[in-house]
Design an enzyme around this catalytic site. Structure first.
Site, PDB file in Angstrom:
ATOM      1  N   CYS A   1       0.841  -1.207   0.000  1.00  0.00           N
ATOM      2  CA  CYS A   1       0.000   0.000   0.000  1.00  0.00           C
ATOM      3  C   CYS A   1       0.872   1.252   0.000  1.00  0.00           C
ATOM      4  O   CYS A   1       1.351   1.688   1.056  1.00  0.00           O
ATOM      5  CB  CYS A   1      -0.927  -0.017   1.221  1.00  0.00           C
ATOM      6  SG  CYS A   1      -1.964   1.448   1.317  1.00  0.00           S
TER       7      CYS A   1
ATOM      8  N   CYS B   1      -0.440   4.125   2.071  1.00  0.00           N
ATOM      9  CA  CYS B   1      -0.287   3.956   3.524  1.00  0.00           C
ATOM     10  C   CYS B   1       1.160   4.205   3.953  1.00  0.00           C
ATOM     11  O   CYS B   1       1.402   4.835   4.966  1.00  0.00           O
ATOM     12  CB  CYS B   1      -0.672   2.538   3.966  1.00  0.00           C
ATOM     13  SG  CYS B   1      -2.163   1.886   3.216  1.00  0.00           S
ATOM     14  N   ASP B   2       2.121   3.674   3.203  1.00  0.00           N
ATOM     15  CA  ASP B   2       3.511   3.626   3.691  1.00  0.00           C
ATOM     16  C   ASP B   2       4.482   4.517   2.921  1.00  0.00           C
ATOM     17  O   ASP B   2       5.641   4.630   3.314  1.00  0.00           O
ATOM     18  CB  ASP B   2       4.031   2.174   3.616  1.00  0.00           C
ATOM     19  CG  ASP B   2       3.179   1.232   4.461  1.00  0.00           C
ATOM     20  OD1 ASP B   2       2.650   1.698   5.484  1.00  0.00           O
ATOM     21  OD2 ASP B   2       3.052   0.052   4.101  1.00  0.00           O
TER      22      ASP B   2
END
Ligand code: NAP
Length: 297
Positions: free
Chosen positions: A131, A134-135
């Protein structure tokens, strides 16, 4: 007893919830993580109609949920663990509590597919991610690799260029993805294309990842974002409903499954195009068909 229980709160489930609740049916959506499903992990959608400048995935999904809740859709937070689909009363076990409904909409969606190479599993969260939204921010000023040639990989590459230098790996010479976003990613000065090769193994050395490539060489990066497609989250339905060989639930455009009163919407359904808009359309059809089934009972 619910009229309709929806398993999964992504674009399909939330749209089904909106239509069902708005039709005055007692409706519950079972959601284990955050509402919005995969679309909530997408930074920006440029092809969802009505937003000429694009729209953030989390923002769009939050508004889906708010809209459905306003009409009375209930959210049941928890993990659906088992289904009983036969008979007039259907049951879903959620974290040890049984919920009953007169009809069920299965909208469990899909999750990122793993590469399945040595070193992948043990480095998840230690450099290996599925992701970028997300990261990605963890890699500001660093070097990352993206593996994949579909729309998700293209989005990841474009997103990650705001933080990092990106090596883009893809197993073929040409992309599966097409369009403006792909052209932008291909032309970006911070992106190095390393096509026609795949990853054979991942090793962690000195807090970095060394990728062993099929071309015989290695690549050292701080992070690896794997975007090689998705797999349906249909474990719950296995043995209860017919699935395709890839694990998708077999249901037509009318979302009707092999069991009366059970409908299937969104990415977990066998279908040619998996997008927010097609998941959402499925959700609307499923709620309509479930309402029709209930009125015929
Ligand atoms: P996808 O379209 O299935 O693409 C997967 C990519 O991974 C392909 O390039 C494939 O290579 C590659 N791949 C698969 N297995 C591999 C392996 N074992 N090793 C190396 N490479 C591998 O998946 P996706 O990009 O996640 O997209 C899924 C669906 O969501 C698609 O329908 C897509 O259009 C949609 N989506 C749309 C948007 C958007 O429109 N904004 C954004 C994201 C996703 P090959 O090309 O050689 O098969």
């Amino acid at each position: 007893m619910y009229d309709i229980l929806i398993v999964g709160g992504g674009a399909a489930g939330l749209t089904a919830g909106l239509y069902a609740a708005r039709a005055g049916l007692k409706t519950g959506v079972i959601e284990s993580g955050f509402a919005g499903g995969q679309a909530s992990t997408t930074d920006r959608l440029e092809n969802y109609p009505g937003f000429p400048d694009g729209v953030g995935g989390p923002e769009l999904m939050m508004s889906f949920e708010q809209q459905a809740s306003r009409f009375g859709m209930e959210t049941i937070a928890g993990q659906a663990e088992a289904l009983r689909l036969t008979g007039l009363e259907k049951n879903v076990m959620v974290d040890g509590t049984e919920y009953s409904a007169r009809s069920i909409i299965l909208a469990m969606g899909a999750k990122p597919r793993k590469l399945g190479v040595p070193g992948e599993e043990e480095n998840i969260g230690r450099g290996v991610s599925y992701c970028a939204t997300c990261d990605g921010a963890l890699y500001r000023g660093k070097t990352v690799a993206v593996m994949g040639g579909g729309d998700t990989a293209v989005e990841d590459v474009n997103f990650l260029t705001q933080y990092a230098k990106v090596f883009w790996l893809h197993r073929r010479a040409s992309l599966r993805a097409m369009g403006r976003a792909a052209d932008r990613a291909l032309a970006h000065p911070q992106v190095t294309q390393m096509f026609s090769r795949t990853i054979l193994g991942i090793r962690r050395e000195d807090a970095r990842l060394t990728l062993d490539l099929s071309s015989g060489d290695t690549l050292s990066v701080d992070g690896l974002f794997i975007a090689v497609g998705t797999q349906p989250m249909t474990e719950l339905a296995r043995g209860l409903l017919p699935l395709t060989k890839d694990g998708y639930i077999i249901a037509g455009e009318d979302t009707v499954t092999a069991i009366p009163g059970v409908f299937c919407a969104g990415d977990c359904r066998q279908k040619p195009l998996r997008q927010v808009i097609t998941a959402s359309a499925d959700g609307a059809v499923a709620a309509f068909m479930a309402a029709r089934y209930l009125s015929e009972q």
